[in-house]
Motif scaffolding. Structure first.
Motif, PDB file in Angstrom:
ATOM      1  N   ALA A  30       0.958  -1.257   0.053  1.00 27.25           N
ATOM      2  CA  ALA A  30      -0.025  -0.055   0.108  1.00 27.25           C
ATOM      3  C   ALA A  30       0.741   1.334   0.310  1.00 27.25           C
ATOM      4  CB  ALA A  30      -0.927  -0.035   1.135  1.00 27.25           C
ATOM      5  N   GLY A  31       1.871   1.199   0.599  1.00 26.90           N
ATOM      6  CA  GLY A  31       2.811   2.564   1.010  1.00 26.90           C
ATOM      7  C   GLY A  31       3.288   2.935  -0.444  1.00 26.90           C
ATOM      8  N   GLU A  32       3.901   1.703  -1.161  1.00 29.31           N
ATOM      9  CA  GLU A  32       4.491   2.136  -2.437  1.00 29.31           C
ATOM     10  C   GLU A  32       3.584   2.339  -3.538  1.00 29.31           C
ATOM     11  OE1 GLU A  32       7.631  -0.618  -3.168  1.00 29.31           O
ATOM     12  OE2 GLU A  32       7.950   0.150  -5.386  1.00 29.31           O
ATOM     13  N   VAL A  33       2.352   1.752  -3.410  1.00 30.52           N
ATOM     14  CA  VAL A  33       1.021   2.230  -4.286  1.00 30.52           C
ATOM     15  C   VAL A  33       0.627   3.433  -4.094  1.00 30.52           C
ATOM     16  CG1 VAL A  33      -1.108   1.623  -5.507  1.00 30.52           C
ATOM     17  CG2 VAL A  33       0.620  -0.220  -4.534  1.00 30.52           C
ATOM     18  N   GLY A  34       0.529   4.029  -3.016  1.00 26.85           N
ATOM     19  CA  GLY A  34       0.024   5.387  -2.962  1.00 26.85           C
ATOM     20  C   GLY A  34      -1.179   5.984  -3.263  1.00 26.85           C
ATOM     21  N   ILE A  35      -2.043   5.155  -3.878  1.00 29.06           N
ATOM     22  CA  ILE A  35      -3.394   5.441  -3.968  1.00 29.06           C
ATOM     23  C   ILE A  35      -4.247   4.515  -3.042  1.00 29.06           C
ATOM     24  CG2 ILE A  35      -3.386   6.546  -6.171  1.00 29.06           C
ATOM     25  CD1 ILE A  35      -4.314   3.859  -7.441  1.00 29.06           C
ATOM     26  N   PRO A  36      -5.193   4.871  -2.595  1.00 32.11           N
ATOM     27  CA  PRO A  36      -6.179   4.121  -1.727  1.00 32.11           C
ATOM     28  C   PRO A  36      -6.736   2.765  -2.268  1.00 32.11           C
ATOM     29  CG  PRO A  36      -7.496   5.856  -2.125  1.00 32.11           C
ATOM     30  CD  PRO A  36      -6.197   6.438  -2.708  1.00 32.11           C
ATOM     31  N   PHE A  37      -6.657   1.711  -1.113  1.00 28.66           N
ATOM     32  CA  PHE A  37      -7.432   0.426  -1.702  1.00 28.66           C
ATOM     33  C   PHE A  37      -8.805   0.615  -0.877  1.00 28.66           C
ATOM     34  CE2 PHE A  37      -3.167  -0.630  -2.531  1.00 28.66           C
ATOM     35  CZ  PHE A  37      -3.035  -1.543  -3.470  1.00 28.66           C
ATOM     36  N   VAL A  38      -9.685   0.017  -1.591  1.00 29.28           N
ATOM     37  CA  VAL A  38     -10.870   0.072  -0.968  1.00 29.28           C
ATOM     38  C   VAL A  38     -11.006  -1.440  -0.285  1.00 29.28           C
ATOM     39  CG1 VAL A  38     -13.539  -0.159  -1.072  1.00 29.28           C
ATOM     40  CG2 VAL A  38     -12.191   1.460  -2.797  1.00 29.28           C
ATOM     41  N   HIS A  39     -11.025  -1.620   1.053  1.00 31.31           N
ATOM     42  CA  HIS A  39     -10.702  -2.823   1.869  1.00 31.31           C
ATOM     43  C   HIS A  39     -12.046  -3.628   1.815  1.00 31.31           C
ATOM     44  CE1 HIS A  39      -9.091  -5.427   4.741  1.00 31.31           C
ATOM     45  NE2 HIS A  39      -8.017  -4.897   4.529  1.00 31.31           N
ATOM     46  N   MET A  40     -12.060  -4.850   1.123  1.00 34.88           N
ATOM     47  CA  MET A  40     -13.304  -5.665   1.106  1.00 34.88           C
ATOM     48  C   MET A  40     -13.604  -6.189   2.425  1.00 34.88           C
ATOM     49  SD  MET A  40     -14.078  -8.921  -1.431  1.00 34.88           S
ATOM     50  CE  MET A  40     -12.362  -9.443  -1.484  1.00 34.88           C
ATOM     51  N   ILE A  41     -12.952  -6.596   3.195  1.00 35.59           N
ATOM     52  CA  ILE A  41     -13.021  -7.303   4.459  1.00 35.59           C
ATOM     53  C   ILE A  41     -13.645  -6.295   5.551  1.00 35.59           C
ATOM     54  CG2 ILE A  41     -11.923  -8.508   6.189  1.00 35.59           C
ATOM     55  CD1 ILE A  41     -10.032  -9.891   4.260  1.00 35.59           C
ATOM     56  N   GLU A  42     -12.943  -5.045   5.456  1.00 37.15           N
ATOM     57  CA  GLU A  42     -13.665  -4.002   6.445  1.00 37.15           C
ATOM     58  C   GLU A  42     -14.960  -3.536   6.025  1.00 37.15           C
ATOM     59  OE1 GLU A  42     -11.738  -3.096   8.976  1.00 37.15           O
ATOM     60  OE2 GLU A  42     -13.223  -1.900   9.810  1.00 37.15           O
ATOM     61  N   GLU A  43     -15.117  -3.481   4.669  1.00 35.22           N
ATOM     62  CA  GLU A  43     -16.492  -3.258   4.111  1.00 35.22           C
ATOM     63  C   GLU A  43     -17.576  -4.205   4.507  1.00 35.22           C
ATOM     64  OE1 GLU A  43     -17.335  -0.306   3.007  1.00 35.22           O
ATOM     65  OE2 GLU A  43     -15.306   0.693   2.859  1.00 35.22           O
ATOM     66  N   THR A  44     -17.090  -5.376   4.413  1.00 35.13           N
ATOM     67  CA  THR A  44     -17.984  -6.435   4.744  1.00 35.13           C
ATOM     68  C   THR A  44     -18.444  -6.606   5.938  1.00 35.13           C
ATOM     69  OG1 THR A  44     -16.890  -7.915   2.773  1.00 35.13           O
ATOM     70  CG2 THR A  44     -18.199  -9.013   4.732  1.00 35.13           C
ATOM     71  N   VAL A  45     -17.564  -6.122   7.064  1.00 34.46           N
ATOM     72  CA  VAL A  45     -17.896  -6.228   8.514  1.00 34.46           C
ATOM     73  C   VAL A  45     -18.818  -5.075   8.767  1.00 34.46           C
ATOM     74  CG1 VAL A  45     -17.121  -6.377  10.665  1.00 34.46           C
ATOM     75  CG2 VAL A  45     -15.857  -7.824   8.771  1.00 34.46           C
ATOM     76  N   LEU A  46     -18.275  -3.885   8.041  1.00 35.16           N
ATOM     77  CA  LEU A  46     -19.103  -2.742   8.365  1.00 35.16           C
ATOM     78  C   LEU A  46     -20.719  -2.901   7.757  1.00 35.16           C
ATOM     79  CD1 LEU A  46     -16.640   0.181   7.355  1.00 35.16           C
ATOM     80  CD2 LEU A  46     -17.417  -0.260   9.574  1.00 35.16           C
ATOM     81  N   GLY A  47     -20.756  -3.502   6.788  1.00 30.29           N
ATOM     82  CA  GLY A  47     -22.175  -3.810   6.136  1.00 30.29           C
ATOM     83  C   GLY A  47     -22.760  -4.873   7.332  1.00 30.29           C
ATOM     84  N   ILE A  48     -22.207  -5.691   7.689  1.00 29.59           N
ATOM     85  CA  ILE A  48     -22.995  -6.866   8.627  1.00 29.59           C
ATOM     86  C   ILE A  48     -23.350  -5.899   9.997  1.00 29.59           C
ATOM     87  CG2 ILE A  48     -22.650  -8.586  10.232  1.00 29.59           C
ATOM     88  CD1 ILE A  48     -20.636  -9.567   8.090  1.00 29.59           C
ATOM     89  N   ARG A  49     -22.469  -4.837  10.308  1.00 30.02           N
ATOM     90  CA  ARG A  49     -22.750  -4.082  11.416  1.00 30.02           C
ATOM     91  C   ARG A  49     -24.042  -3.305  11.429  1.00 30.02           C
ATOM     92  NH1 ARG A  49     -18.902   0.093  14.366  1.00 30.02           N
ATOM     93  NH2 ARG A  49     -19.570   0.958  12.360  1.00 30.02           N
ATOM     94  N   ALA A  50     -24.032  -2.669  10.038  1.00 27.09           N
ATOM     95  CA  ALA A  50     -25.129  -1.933   9.649  1.00 27.09           C
ATOM     96  C   ALA A  50     -26.715  -2.510   9.306  1.00 27.09           C
ATOM     97  CB  ALA A  50     -25.088  -0.966   8.297  1.00 27.09           C
TER      98      ALA A  50
END
Lengths: 239, 239
Positions: free
Chosen positions: B100-120
């Motif tokens: 991620a550091g060397e790429v320098g543009i953001p990744f959309v994080h599938m696992i974090e988004e999945t867990v946030l979706g479950i919480r919602a």
């Protein structure tokens, strides 16, 4: 792992016309590839640019010319290492001659591959119905290829072309893939069969999506599938 | 045509892990995008590199490290203009911190988004079953995210993990998506429900493909869908 040492040539896909058709094409390319593991599949670079101006609008109604964005997309694919380019949009093929020289890597020609496939699989067919955008119709791309191979093309009436074919394509582009969309396109296909068509070409990449699961009275030829199979053949040949 | 003047930021997809999952993700991204015409859809650059070494093999069995090819792919997407990157492979998320550091543009994080979706969507759920590769299991990516949000993760038994989950994933990667594949995965999901799971995460991008049309006894959470929805949200925000 021979493929890790020699990962093969890269497939370029110039897509987004529409984006659902590009997803459909890539899924068909994956299924057409003989592979038992991820690592045996083809490396593929896809530029999906749905902002490319409408091809039928440019051909018929004085709309914005899509050629510059098609060229830019093809050059992006070439810069990314693509060895060949597939364009999963029938109407866009009217513009390929304008960019092919500058792009300099080969295009796999969906319309030519579709007609070659019909000749191979239906050698005794003669009258071929064509469902396509009004832009593809006007370009005569399929008509010319079909006649060159001894077939007689049949087109919908102008009323059916607008009220069923273009209406159905517009619905798929809007994400509406339902029974009504399917009925619009299936009805247009039935009219071609009534007029004598022995086969019907689903000659716009939105149409195989609309017709998924439909029962028609004549075989439907899917150019997206023909393009996928041709890409696998072409890319696996030696450079 | 406001979008022709401002075509918006480009979505990058680092895929091929496996290729069918990338096709599935792109189709879900297209369907998740609010658009009535091609031109309202997102410009998307997809690098599908199935030759990226197996992620579970690298994490657990001393296999070839996929990090260099993941980095090369992400840099190719950045060079092509991508503003964000989505990686439709759960296990590959174990390697994102390394690049991620060397790429320098953001990744959309599938696992974090999945867990946030479950919480919602399932705020009262507590025990969450996880179907995933053995590599994802060992990485504890989902376990950590679930526990941080107050959930209790449940994993299959080691026997089921190998004989059902990994066997089913391997079948999808080989292009075998049939009733037997579905039964393998559905059986593993049922075991988790029997063990108390209130939801089951289909936490490998091959699993939603395997489960299409399956009837399960608990809701199935599809991280591919969660990633698609998150990409639409992120890309439409101002840069």
């Amino acid at each position: 792992m021979p493929l890790a040492a020699d990962p093969g040539r890269i497939v370029g896909i110039l897509g987004g016309m529409g984006p659902a058709a590009t997803a459909d094409f890539y899924a068909k390319l994956v299924r057409a590839t003989p592979a038992r593991t991820d690592q045996e599949h083809l490396r593929t670079l896809i530029w999906s640019d749905p902002t490319i101006p409408d091809r039928t609008g440019a051909l018929l109604h004085g709309g914005v010319d899509p050629t510059p964005l098609l060229l830019a997309g093809a050059l992006l694919l070439r810069a990314g290492g693509a060895a060949v380019i597939a364009v999963p949009c029938n109407t866009a093929h009217a513009f390929i001659p304008r960019i092919a020289g500058e792009v300099g890597i080969p295009f796999v020609h969906m319309i030519e591959e579709t007609v070659l496939g019909i000749r191979a699989r239906h050698p005794h067919a003669r009258r071929i119905g064509l469902l396509s955008t009004t832009g593809t119709q006007a370009s005569l791309l399929y008509d010319e290829a079909l006649r060159r191979h001894g077939f007689v093309p049949l087109a919908p009436t102008p009323e059916t072309q607008e009220a069923r074919v273009m209406a159905g394509i517009t619905r798929v582009k809007a994400g509406i893939v339902d029974a009504q969309t399917r009925a619009l396109i299936a009805g247009a296909a039935d009219e071609l069969v009534d007029a004598g068509a022995e086969l019907v070409i689903a000659g716009c990449t939105e149409l195989p999506i609309a017709l998924e699961g439909a029962q028609l009275r004549a075989p439907v030829v899917d150019p997206t599938q023909a393009l996928a199979e041709a890409v696998v053949r072409v890319i696996q040949r030696e450079p």
